[in-house]
Design an enzyme around this catalytic site. Structure first.
Site, PDB file in Angstrom:
ATOM      1  N   PHE A   1     -14.717  16.817 -27.554  1.00  0.00           N
ATOM      2  CA  PHE A   1     -15.049  17.871 -28.516  1.00  0.00           C
ATOM      3  C   PHE A   1     -15.278  17.239 -29.880  1.00  0.00           C
ATOM      4  O   PHE A   1     -15.112  16.029 -30.063  1.00  0.00           O
ATOM      5  CB  PHE A   1     -13.932  18.920 -28.568  1.00  0.00           C
ATOM      6  CG  PHE A   1     -12.641  18.427 -29.185  1.00  0.00           C
ATOM      7  CD1 PHE A   1     -11.804  17.571 -28.496  1.00  0.00           C
ATOM      8  CD2 PHE A   1     -12.269  18.813 -30.477  1.00  0.00           C
ATOM      9  CE1 PHE A   1     -10.623  17.110 -29.067  1.00  0.00           C
ATOM     10  CE2 PHE A   1     -11.088  18.367 -31.056  1.00  0.00           C
ATOM     11  CZ  PHE A   1     -10.266  17.505 -30.349  1.00  0.00           C
TER      12      PHE A   1
ATOM     13  N   ASN B   1      -4.966  26.494 -31.056  1.00  0.00           N
ATOM     14  CA  ASN B   1      -5.796  27.308 -30.156  1.00  0.00           C
ATOM     15  C   ASN B   1      -6.891  26.453 -29.538  1.00  0.00           C
ATOM     16  O   ASN B   1      -7.783  26.968 -28.866  1.00  0.00           O
ATOM     17  CB  ASN B   1      -6.443  28.464 -30.940  1.00  0.00           C
ATOM     18  CG  ASN B   1      -5.413  29.510 -31.340  1.00  0.00           C
ATOM     19  OD1 ASN B   1      -4.607  29.934 -30.519  1.00  0.00           O
ATOM     20  ND2 ASN B   1      -5.422  29.902 -32.607  1.00  0.00           N
TER      21      ASN B   1
ATOM     22  N   ASP C   1      -2.883  18.091 -37.406  1.00  0.00           N
ATOM     23  CA  ASP C   1      -4.153  18.257 -38.101  1.00  0.00           C
ATOM     24  C   ASP C   1      -4.817  16.893 -38.100  1.00  0.00           C
ATOM     25  O   ASP C   1      -4.164  15.861 -38.316  1.00  0.00           O
ATOM     26  CB  ASP C   1      -3.929  18.771 -39.526  1.00  0.00           C
ATOM     27  CG  ASP C   1      -5.191  19.428 -40.082  1.00  0.00           C
ATOM     28  OD1 ASP C   1      -5.872  20.164 -39.334  1.00  0.00           O
ATOM     29  OD2 ASP C   1      -5.511  19.209 -41.263  1.00  0.00           O
TER      30      ASP C   1
ATOM     31  N   ARG D   1      -4.577  11.068 -31.770  1.00  0.00           N
ATOM     32  CA  ARG D   1      -3.670  12.174 -31.439  1.00  0.00           C
ATOM     33  C   ARG D   1      -2.576  11.685 -30.492  1.00  0.00           C
ATOM     34  O   ARG D   1      -1.411  12.006 -30.637  1.00  0.00           O
ATOM     35  CB  ARG D   1      -4.483  13.310 -30.785  1.00  0.00           C
ATOM     36  CG  ARG D   1      -3.671  14.552 -30.455  1.00  0.00           C
ATOM     37  CD  ARG D   1      -4.570  15.716 -30.081  1.00  0.00           C
ATOM     38  NE  ARG D   1      -5.475  16.036 -31.165  1.00  0.00           N
ATOM     39  CZ  ARG D   1      -6.762  15.661 -31.200  1.00  0.00           C
ATOM     40  NH1 ARG D   1      -7.316  15.036 -30.195  1.00  0.00           N
ATOM     41  NH2 ARG D   1      -7.490  15.939 -32.250  1.00  0.00           N
TER      42      ARG D   1
HETATM   43  P1  IMP Z   1      -8.577  20.087 -36.744  1.00  0.00           P
HETATM   44  O1  IMP Z   1      -7.467  19.131 -36.595  1.00  0.00           O
HETATM   45  O2  IMP Z   1      -8.645  21.011 -35.546  1.00  0.00           O
HETATM   46  O3  IMP Z   1      -8.574  20.811 -38.047  1.00  0.00           O
HETATM   47  O4  IMP Z   1      -9.904  19.243 -36.644  1.00  0.00           O
HETATM   48  C1  IMP Z   1     -10.757  19.006 -37.732  1.00  0.00           C
HETATM   49  C2  IMP Z   1     -12.133  18.610 -37.225  1.00  0.00           C
HETATM   50  O5  IMP Z   1     -12.085  17.335 -36.608  1.00  0.00           O
HETATM   51  C3  IMP Z   1     -12.747  19.565 -36.221  1.00  0.00           C
HETATM   52  O6  IMP Z   1     -14.127  19.656 -36.490  1.00  0.00           O
HETATM   53  C4  IMP Z   1     -12.516  18.894 -34.897  1.00  0.00           C
HETATM   54  O7  IMP Z   1     -13.533  19.236 -33.979  1.00  0.00           O
HETATM   55  C5  IMP Z   1     -12.564  17.425 -35.281  1.00  0.00           C
HETATM   56  N1  IMP Z   1     -11.665  16.653 -34.423  1.00  0.00           N
HETATM   57  C6  IMP Z   1     -10.314  16.739 -34.359  1.00  0.00           C
HETATM   58  N2  IMP Z   1      -9.834  15.908 -33.416  1.00  0.00           N
HETATM   59  C7  IMP Z   1     -10.914  15.281 -32.890  1.00  0.00           C
HETATM   60  C8  IMP Z   1     -11.060  14.324 -31.847  1.00  0.00           C
HETATM   61  O8  IMP Z   1     -10.101  13.866 -31.196  1.00  0.00           O
HETATM   62  N3  IMP Z   1     -12.320  13.933 -31.588  1.00  0.00           N
HETATM   63  C9  IMP Z   1     -13.400  14.415 -32.255  1.00  0.00           C
HETATM   64  N4  IMP Z   1     -13.324  15.315 -33.218  1.00  0.00           N
HETATM   65  C10 IMP Z   1     -12.077  15.759 -33.529  1.00  0.00           C
END
Ligand code: IMP
Length: 195
Positions: free
Chosen positions: A148, A8, A68, A177
Site C-alpha cells: 500500500f 483502520n 504513525d 513498522r
Molecule cells: P499513516 O501512518 O497511516 O499516517 O501513513 C502516512 C502515509 O504513509 C500514508 O499515505 C500511507 O499510505 C503511507 N505509508 C505508511 N506506511 C507505509 C508503508 O509501509 N509503505 C508505504 N507507504 C506507507
C-alpha cells in the site's frame, strides 16, 4: 494478553499479525466494535502516534498500541514526512501523492529516502514509544502491486525490488513498522506491571 491495534488500515494489520507472538492477541478496532476515524492533527509522528493510542485507550481502558509512519526524502528536506498521507492534498489520493513525489524528485541527484515509524503503546495508563527506520531509495517509475501507500516507489537497502513486489513476509525483513513493533513486543515480553 489482548492488545488493541488502533488503526483502520487493513494492510498494517496484516503486516503486524504476521509478527506477533502467540502470547499476544492483536485485536483490530473493528474487532472491538470501534468505528471512528482516528485524528492525526499534529506536526510530528510522535504526537500523532500518541493521539491515536490515547484516543482508543480513553474509549476502552485496555492495552492499546498505534503507529504513525512517514516517508522522509533527504533531497526534499524530509518531506513528505508527517504529511505523507496528504502530500498532494487533503483528498489523501495515493496515486496523486506518488505522482507528486516522482515529479519533485525528477531533477534531484539523490533519491535517498527512509520510512520512519513511531509506535505508541499505552498499558496501565503509561505510554511507551518505539521507533523503526527503513532506509532505501525512491525509484523513477512505479513497480509492483502488493502492499500500500508508497510501496510501488520504494526499494529498501539490501534489496533491488520495491516493497510492492514483495509479499508481507519479505517486506517484514526490512520494514520500519516491523522494527518498531518488534521492539514493542520485546518490551511486552519483559513487562512487569507495577502495582
Ligand atoms: P499513516 O501512518 O497511516 O499516517 O501513513 C502516512 C502515509 O504513509 C500514508 O499515505 C500511507 O499510505 C503511507 N505509508 C505508511 N506506511 C507505509 C508503508 O509501509 N509503505 C508505504 N507507504 C506507507
Amino acid at each position: 494478553m489482548k492488545l488493541i491495534f488502533a488503526t483502520n488500515n487493513k494492510n498494517k494489520v496484516e503486516e503486524i499479525k504476521h509478527l506477533t507472538h502467540h502470547k499476544f492477541e492483536i485485536l483490530t478496532l473493528q474487532e472491538v466494535g470501534i468505528d471512528i476515524d482516528i485524528p492525526e492533527p499534529h506536526d510530528t509522528l510522535e504526537a500523532n502516534a500518541t493521539e491515536k493510542s490515547t484516543t482508543i485507550y480513553k474509549l476502552t481502558n485496555e492495552a492499546v498500541f498505534s503507529e504513525d509512519t512517514g516517508l522522509e526524502v533527504a533531497a526534499l528536506n524530509g518531506a513528505p514526512g508527517v504529511k505523507s498521507a496528504r502530500y498532494a492534498g487533503e483528498g489523501r489520493n495515493m496515486q496523486d501523492n506518488i505522482d507528486k513525489l516522482l515529479h519533485e524528485l525528477k531533477d534531484k541527484p539523490s533519491r535517498a529516502a527512509q520510512f520512519r515509524t513511531v509506535a505508541s503503546l499505552i498499558i496501565n495508563g503509561t505510554e511507551y514509544q518505539f521507533e523503526g527506520i527503513c532506509k532505501g531509495h525512491i525509484t523513477t517509475t512505479q513497480d509492483g502491486t502488493s502492499g500500500f501507500g508508497y510501496d510501488p516507489v520504494f526499494i529498501p537497502e539490501g534489496s533491488d525490488i520495491t516493497f510492492a513486489n514483495m509479499d508481507v513476509t519479505e517486506k517484514n525483513k526490512y520494514s520500519h513498522r516491523k522494527k518498531a513493533v518488534q521492539q514493542l513486543i520485546d518490551f511486552l515480553n519483559d513487562y512487569q506491571p507495577t502495582i
